[in-house]
Design an enzyme around this catalytic site. Structure first.
Site, PDB file in Angstrom:
ATOM      1  N   ASP A  80       0.770  -1.257  -0.021  1.00  0.00           N
ATOM      2  CA  ASP A  80      -0.076  -0.070  -0.055  1.00  0.00           C
ATOM      3  C   ASP A  80       0.951   1.284   0.237  1.00  0.00           C
ATOM      4  O   ASP A  80       0.669   2.058  -0.650  1.00  0.00           O
ATOM      5  CB  ASP A  80      -0.989  -0.155   1.030  1.00  0.00           C
TER       6      ASP A  80
ATOM      7  N   GLU B  85      -1.969  -5.340  -3.548  1.00  0.00           N
ATOM      8  CA  GLU B  85      -1.205  -4.794  -2.578  1.00  0.00           C
ATOM      9  C   GLU B  85      -0.152  -5.490  -2.220  1.00  0.00           C
ATOM     10  O   GLU B  85       1.046  -5.242  -2.186  1.00  0.00           O
ATOM     11  CB  GLU B  85      -1.817  -4.005  -1.666  1.00  0.00           C
TER      12      GLU B  85
END
Length: 226
Positions: free
Chosen positions: A44, A116
């Site tokens: 992320d 992610e």
């Protein structure tokens, strides 16, 4: 493992550490000593930087507010789920039977988190440049037209900011009417500025019609101010 090799081909990257890849694809519901939450956390942060840098270079005239909105429209669950679908990640994630029964393989949250995590794993193995190369390739495939207008999700906000800056007023919206049966009703909305109708649009809800009308009004007014 054949399944992982198949995924690597779609990804365009072969992991040196296959355990790292399996960890990236393992949801917390799966019975395993490790899951992808830590890699998701890392991915992320890395994607936030990669996309932020990409937009900074692509839009040299955009201000901080515009860049933030652009990034927010790409760096989110829906955006990453879209990139995950390009890789068919849902087919390869490791999830529990309960999650399987709950359509876990198509859940945007699971797909986004796995994407992610995979990017976080690539970052650990090959660094930022490889993540940049792979993620931006997917991004440009998923969003063939990346520009300020097409990426703003909230066209009403964008239009209001534009009209306040150029005309000193806020646009108003007028419901022109609705048609169709209750289960398939369509609404028509107009955008007005100084009592002038700038654009009209239809949508399955009043909000959708307003967004579409705002999008069209933004194009028209920008053309006038060029």
């Amino acid at each position: 493992m054949k399944q992982l090799e198949e995924f690597e081909k779609k990804l365009g990257y072969s992991f040196e550490d296959k355990k790292l890849l399996k960890e990236a694809l393992t949801h917390k519901s799966y019975k395993s000593p490790v899951n992808n939450e830590r890699l998701e956390f890392l991915g992320d942060a890395v994607l936030d930087l990669v996309v932020g840098e990409y937009l900074f270079k692509k839009f040299p005239k955009a201000n901080e507010g515009e860049l933030s909105k652009l990034r927010a429209s790409l760096v989110n669950e829906e955006g990453f789920a879209k990139l995950a679908q390009k890789l068919d990640i849902g087919k390869y994630i490791f999830i529990s039977q309960a999650e399987e029964n709950n359509q876990g393989r198509t859940k945007p949250s699971l797909l986004s988190n796995a994407f992610e995590a995979v990017m976080g794993a690539i970052y650990l193995e090959k660094g930022l440049e490889k993540v940049r190369e792979l993620s931006l390739k997917l991004l440009e495939e998923a969003y063939p037209k990346i520009d300020l207008d097409s990426l703003f999700k909230d066209f009403k906000t964008a239009l209001q900011e534009f009209t306040q800056a150029h005309y000193g007023i806020t646009p108003t919206y007028k419901l022109l009417g609705s048609s169709g049966p209750d289960h398939k009703k369509e609404f028509e909305v107009a955008v007005l500025l100084h009592e002038e109708t700038i654009s009209t649009a239809k949508g399955r809800s009043k909000k959708a019609a307003q967004q579409e009308a705002a999008k069209e009004a933004l194009k028209i007014l920008k053309a006038r101010n060029e």
